[in-house]
Enzyme design. Structure first.
Site, PDB file in Angstrom:
ATOM      1  N   THR A 148      -3.976  10.451   4.757  1.00  0.00           N
ATOM      2  CA  THR A 148      -2.565  10.885   3.656  1.00  0.00           C
ATOM      3  C   THR A 148      -2.706  12.191   3.447  1.00  0.00           C
ATOM      4  OG1 THR A 148      -1.549  11.098   1.561  1.00  0.00           O
ATOM      5  CG2 THR A 148      -3.775  10.254   1.592  1.00  0.00           C
ATOM      6  N   ASP A 149      -1.677  13.473   3.515  1.00  0.00           N
ATOM      7  CA  ASP A 149      -1.748  14.440   3.244  1.00  0.00           C
ATOM      8  C   ASP A 149      -3.079  14.481   2.197  1.00  0.00           C
ATOM      9  OD1 ASP A 149       0.447  14.020   1.800  1.00  0.00           O
ATOM     10  OD2 ASP A 149       1.505  15.602   2.519  1.00  0.00           O
ATOM     11  N   GLU A 150      -2.570  14.053   0.761  1.00  0.00           N
ATOM     12  CA  GLU A 150      -3.528  13.859  -0.041  1.00  0.00           C
ATOM     13  C   GLU A 150      -4.761  14.174  -0.233  1.00  0.00           C
ATOM     14  OE1 GLU A 150      -2.681  12.333  -4.023  1.00  0.00           O
ATOM     15  OE2 GLU A 150      -0.190  12.177  -3.466  1.00  0.00           O
ATOM     16  N   LYS A 157      -9.406   7.977  -0.215  1.00  0.00           N
ATOM     17  CA  LYS A 157      -8.472   8.095   0.898  1.00  0.00           C
ATOM     18  C   LYS A 157      -9.867   9.527   1.475  1.00  0.00           C
ATOM     19  CE  LYS A 157      -5.332   6.395   2.558  1.00  0.00           C
ATOM     20  NZ  LYS A 157      -5.406   4.676   3.112  1.00  0.00           N
ATOM     21  N   TYR A 206      -7.185   8.477  -6.837  1.00  0.00           N
ATOM     22  CA  TYR A 206      -6.770   7.774  -5.426  1.00  0.00           C
ATOM     23  C   TYR A 206      -6.901   9.298  -4.332  1.00  0.00           C
ATOM     24  CZ  TYR A 206      -3.326   7.060  -1.423  1.00  0.00           C
ATOM     25  OH  TYR A 206      -2.400   6.669  -0.062  1.00  0.00           O
TER      26      TYR A 206
HETATM   27  P1  NAD Z   1       1.805  -0.612  -0.528  1.00  0.00           P
HETATM   28  O1  NAD Z   1       0.524  -0.587  -1.722  1.00  0.00           O
HETATM   29  O2  NAD Z   1       3.180  -0.571  -0.167  1.00  0.00           O
HETATM   30  O3  NAD Z   1       1.223  -1.539   0.271  1.00  0.00           O
HETATM   31  C1  NAD Z   1      -0.364  -1.864   0.758  1.00  0.00           C
HETATM   32  C2  NAD Z   1      -0.665  -3.150   0.907  1.00  0.00           C
HETATM   33  O4  NAD Z   1      -1.688  -3.580   1.367  1.00  0.00           O
HETATM   34  C3  NAD Z   1       0.542  -4.136   0.305  1.00  0.00           C
HETATM   35  O5  NAD Z   1       0.782  -5.443   0.922  1.00  0.00           O
HETATM   36  C4  NAD Z   1      -1.409  -4.418  -0.392  1.00  0.00           C
HETATM   37  O6  NAD Z   1      -1.062  -6.192  -0.289  1.00  0.00           O
HETATM   38  C5  NAD Z   1      -2.165  -4.633   0.606  1.00  0.00           C
HETATM   39  N1  NAD Z   1      -3.790  -4.361   0.454  1.00  0.00           N
HETATM   40  C6  NAD Z   1      -4.194  -3.680  -1.190  1.00  0.00           C
HETATM   41  N2  NAD Z   1      -5.665  -4.292  -1.546  1.00  0.00           N
HETATM   42  C7  NAD Z   1      -5.710  -4.898  -0.045  1.00  0.00           C
HETATM   43  C8  NAD Z   1      -7.310  -6.140  -0.085  1.00  0.00           C
HETATM   44  N3  NAD Z   1      -7.905  -5.800  -0.572  1.00  0.00           N
HETATM   45  N4  NAD Z   1      -7.165  -6.580   1.073  1.00  0.00           N
HETATM   46  C9  NAD Z   1      -5.731  -6.953   2.246  1.00  0.00           C
HETATM   47  N5  NAD Z   1      -4.412  -6.101   1.382  1.00  0.00           N
HETATM   48  C10 NAD Z   1      -4.892  -5.378   0.777  1.00  0.00           C
HETATM   49  O7  NAD Z   1       1.259   0.636   0.314  1.00  0.00           O
HETATM   50  P2  NAD Z   1       1.847   2.469   1.531  1.00  0.00           P
HETATM   51  O8  NAD Z   1       3.176   2.877   0.860  1.00  0.00           O
HETATM   52  O9  NAD Z   1       2.855   1.311   2.114  1.00  0.00           O
HETATM   53  O10 NAD Z   1       0.694   2.526   2.331  1.00  0.00           O
HETATM   54  C11 NAD Z   1      -0.181   2.356   3.468  1.00  0.00           C
HETATM   55  C12 NAD Z   1      -1.056   2.665   3.641  1.00  0.00           C
HETATM   56  O11 NAD Z   1      -0.061   4.603   3.932  1.00  0.00           O
HETATM   57  C13 NAD Z   1      -1.745   3.740   2.597  1.00  0.00           C
HETATM   58  O12 NAD Z   1      -3.526   3.184   3.295  1.00  0.00           O
HETATM   59  C14 NAD Z   1      -1.596   4.310   2.234  1.00  0.00           C
HETATM   60  O13 NAD Z   1      -2.756   5.550   1.692  1.00  0.00           O
HETATM   61  C15 NAD Z   1      -1.026   5.486   3.458  1.00  0.00           C
HETATM   62  N6  NAD Z   1       0.382   6.032   3.179  1.00  0.00           N
HETATM   63  C16 NAD Z   1       0.878   6.506   2.141  1.00  0.00           C
HETATM   64  C17 NAD Z   1       1.576   7.659   2.192  1.00  0.00           C
HETATM   65  C18 NAD Z   1       3.746   6.932   1.186  1.00  0.00           C
HETATM   66  O14 NAD Z   1       3.604   7.655   0.965  1.00  0.00           O
HETATM   67  N7  NAD Z   1       3.165   5.541   0.702  1.00  0.00           N
HETATM   68  C19 NAD Z   1       2.052   8.491   3.075  1.00  0.00           C
HETATM   69  C20 NAD Z   1       0.688   8.777   3.375  1.00  0.00           C
HETATM   70  C21 NAD Z   1      -0.214   7.444   3.793  1.00  0.00           C
HETATM   71  O1  DAU Z   2       1.602  12.734  -0.361  1.00  0.00           O
HETATM   72  C1  DAU Z   2       1.168  10.894   0.087  1.00  0.00           C
HETATM   73  C2  DAU Z   2       1.346  10.171  -1.125  1.00  0.00           C
HETATM   74  O2  DAU Z   2       2.384  10.263  -1.104  1.00  0.00           O
HETATM   75  C3  DAU Z   2       0.401   9.164  -0.366  1.00  0.00           C
HETATM   76  O3  DAU Z   2      -0.412   9.180  -0.062  1.00  0.00           O
HETATM   77  C4  DAU Z   2       0.857   8.148  -1.850  1.00  0.00           C
HETATM   78  O4  DAU Z   2      -0.169   6.448  -0.857  1.00  0.00           O
HETATM   79  C5  DAU Z   2       1.918   8.201  -2.529  1.00  0.00           C
HETATM   80  O5  DAU Z   2       1.937   7.300  -3.074  1.00  0.00           O
HETATM   81  C6  DAU Z   2       2.732   9.412  -2.566  1.00  0.00           C
HETATM   82  O6  DAU Z   2       1.649  10.025  -3.430  1.00  0.00           O
HETATM   83  P1  DAU Z   2       2.473  10.773  -4.214  1.00  0.00           P
HETATM   84  O7  DAU Z   2       2.011  10.702  -6.032  1.00  0.00           O
HETATM   85  O8  DAU Z   2       3.233  12.558  -3.943  1.00  0.00           O
HETATM   86  O9  DAU Z   2       3.925   9.633  -4.698  1.00  0.00           O
HETATM   87  P2  DAU Z   2       4.912  10.051  -5.562  1.00  0.00           P
HETATM   88  O10 DAU Z   2       6.452   8.392  -5.193  1.00  0.00           O
HETATM   89  O11 DAU Z   2       3.833   8.903  -6.640  1.00  0.00           O
HETATM   90  O12 DAU Z   2       5.100  10.716  -6.192  1.00  0.00           O
HETATM   91  C7  DAU Z   2       6.200  12.411  -5.715  1.00  0.00           C
HETATM   92  C8  DAU Z   2       6.060  13.315  -6.837  1.00  0.00           C
HETATM   93  O13 DAU Z   2       6.961  13.074  -7.858  1.00  0.00           O
HETATM   94  C9  DAU Z   2       4.899  13.589  -7.636  1.00  0.00           C
HETATM   95  O14 DAU Z   2       5.102  14.972  -7.365  1.00  0.00           O
HETATM   96  C10 DAU Z   2       5.026  12.552  -8.903  1.00  0.00           C
HETATM   97  C11 DAU Z   2       6.688  12.935  -9.139  1.00  0.00           C
HETATM   98  N1  DAU Z   2       7.407  11.493  -9.992  1.00  0.00           N
HETATM   99  C12 DAU Z   2       7.244  10.066  -9.175  1.00  0.00           C
HETATM  100  C13 DAU Z   2       6.938   9.205  -9.866  1.00  0.00           C
HETATM  101  C14 DAU Z   2       5.989   7.742  -9.786  1.00  0.00           C
HETATM  102  C15 DAU Z   2       7.698  11.685 -10.897  1.00  0.00           C
HETATM  103  O15 DAU Z   2       8.613  13.064 -10.971  1.00  0.00           O
HETATM  104  N2  DAU Z   2       8.320  10.863 -11.848  1.00  0.00           N
HETATM  105  C16 DAU Z   2       8.033   9.830 -11.096  1.00  0.00           C
HETATM  106  O16 DAU Z   2       8.238   8.699 -12.675  1.00  0.00           O
END
Ligand code: NAD
Ligand code: DAU
Length: 342
Positions: free
Chosen positions: A126-128, A155, A151
């Site tokens: 992730t970019d985080e 990562k 988090y």
């Molecule tokens: P999500 O939370 O929707 O899904 C996570 C999945 O992993 C779930 O199905 C959960 O059951 C499974 N899981 C959790 N712990 C586990 C374990 N110990 N063993 C096996 N399975 C397990 O997450 P997402 O948003 O789909 O993100 C997927 C990946 O992409 C993550 O690694 C996250 O860091 C990365 N990522 C997410 C975003 C985003 O915006 N959502 C952006 C960049 C990177």
């Molecule tokens: O940047 C990539 C990341 O994006 C991934 O690695 C993470 O898994 C994913 O959860 C996401 O993280 P963020 O914290 O950026 O996403 P989130 O959707 O939680 O929040 C996006 C932005 O919105 C952030 O600035 C916080 C704000 N926010 C979020 C929630 C849930 C609000 O203002 N209100 C809210 O209720």
């Protein structure tokens, strides 16, 4: 090619599994997922009978569960999505499950990859991990790792273990770092699906702080295509940034959703800010563009409209999650418990 996709029952993993089955007719997918609160088999209901798809209920922090996957399937590559993924949970419920899954789980998968001499390990990051930007500029792959929340720290820790596996043991690994995803099947704890589902219920939309925090948004299908490109064309030991080239303040996203839904902006409620809230993310993805021939194919406005329409068209999917009904079903089916993530 046989892919072990971990976390395939989550948001991006399920979209990726579907993407591989649709775009690579010679590939098969083994989905290893622990079905935590975020894992939902309904996300892959349309492919569950596909002969090229197998689900294994298992945990990446369990050596036994990983061994079972390798015993039953000749795995060629691992694509590791499995993670605790929500920043607010890492802040408010503690980092333990994040450390276990995101760091220890990744290491156990790396160990298995070495033992079974697989062709490639792809870590979905992730970019985080780069921390927060000032008013100008964008993250490159050379930006130092400066994670600011638990988090992101886990990562970054996982990325370091992946790097070490290549450097010390010669394991073929690639890391992709992506910006904020949105699209169908995203768990309604994240900004976009939370705002859509809450607005559909005519409830107040909680915007943190001043709403001017900036995220770089990418449609999930574009992320899947980027991971696929890195898996097949990326160089071992390299990191590839994948961004959507659409970095805007949160308030603009929320107003855009309300406009599509024809709901009033009076639903917006500014609430207490997230502790240590990163101010701005933006990605420079030129390396992926030049070396992988990848760039996002979807325009943000069209993709947001598609996403909103998906949630409007699938109320049962998110209402069941919001009510907790689906968790009761899993407890019956698998005796599932994940106390740390409640
Ligand atoms: P999500 O939370 O929707 O899904 C996570 C999945 O992993 C779930 O199905 C959960 O059951 C499974 N899981 C959790 N712990 C586990 C374990 N110990 N063993 C096996 N399975 C397990 O997450 P997402 O948003 O789909 O993100 C997927 C990946 O992409 C993550 O690694 C996250 O860091 C990365 N990522 C997410 C975003 C985003 O915006 N959502 C952006 C960049 C990177
Ligand atoms: O940047 C990539 C990341 O994006 C991934 O690695 C993470 O898994 C994913 O959860 C996401 O993280 P963020 O914290 O950026 O996403 P989130 O959707 O939680 O929040 C996006 C932005 O919105 C952030 O600035 C916080 C704000 N926010 C979020 C929630 C849930 C609000 O203002 N209100 C809210 O209720």
């Amino acid at each position: 090619m046989k892919l072990l996709v971990t976390g395939g029952a989550g948001f991006i993993g399920s979209n990726f599994a579907r993407y591989i089955l649709a775009n690579h007719p010679d590939d098969s997918v083994v989905n290893l997922d622990a079905l935590t609160y975020a894992g939902n088999l309904e996300n892959l209901a349309d492919v569950q009978d596909n002969p090229r798809y197998t689900f294994i209920h298992g945990d990446i922090t369990s050596h036994r569960d990983i061994s079972k996957a390798f015993r039953e399937h000749p795995i060629d590559v691992i694509v590791n999505f499995a993670a605790e993924s929500h920043v607010d949970r890492s802040l408010h419920m503690g980092p333990r499950a994040f450390i276990q899954t995101n760091i220890l789980g990744t290491q156990l998968l790396l160990d298995a990859a070495r033992k079974h001499k697989i062709q490639r390990f792809l870590q979905v990051s992730t970019d985080e991990v780069y921390g927060s930007l000032g008013p100008a500029g964008a993250f490159t792959e050379e930006t130092p790792l400066q994670p600011n929340n638990p988090y992101a720290a886990t990562k970054a820790g996982a990325d370091c273990m992946v790097r070490a596996a290549t450097h010390s043991h010669g394991l073929d690994c690639v890391i992709t770092r992506c910006s904020n995803n949105f699209g169908p099947y995203q768990f309604p704890e994240k900004l976009i699906p939370l705002m859509i589902s809450t607005a559909l219920e005519d409830k107040p939309l909680p915007v943190y702080g001043d709403g001017l925090h900036v995220r770089d948004w990418i449609y999930v299908a574009d992320h899947c295509a980027g991971i696929d490109a890195a898996l097949r064309k990326g160089k071992s030991g390299e990191v590839y940034n994948l961004g959507g080239n659409y970095d805007v303040p949160n308030i603009q996203i929320v107003k855009g959703i309300l406009k599509i839904l024809s709901k009033p902006e009076s639903l917006i409620t500014f609430v207490k800010d997230r502790p240590g809230h990163d101010r701005r993310y933006a990605m420079n993805s030129s390396k992926a563009q030049h070396e992988l021939g990848w760039k996002p194919a979807h325009h943000f406005e069209d993709a947001l409209k598609t996403t909103v329409e998906w949630y409007v068209g699938h109320p049962a999917w998110w209402q069941r999650i919001r009510s907790g009904e689906y968790r009761e079903a899993y407890e019956k089916l698998y005796g599932w418990r994940n106390e740390q993530c409640r």
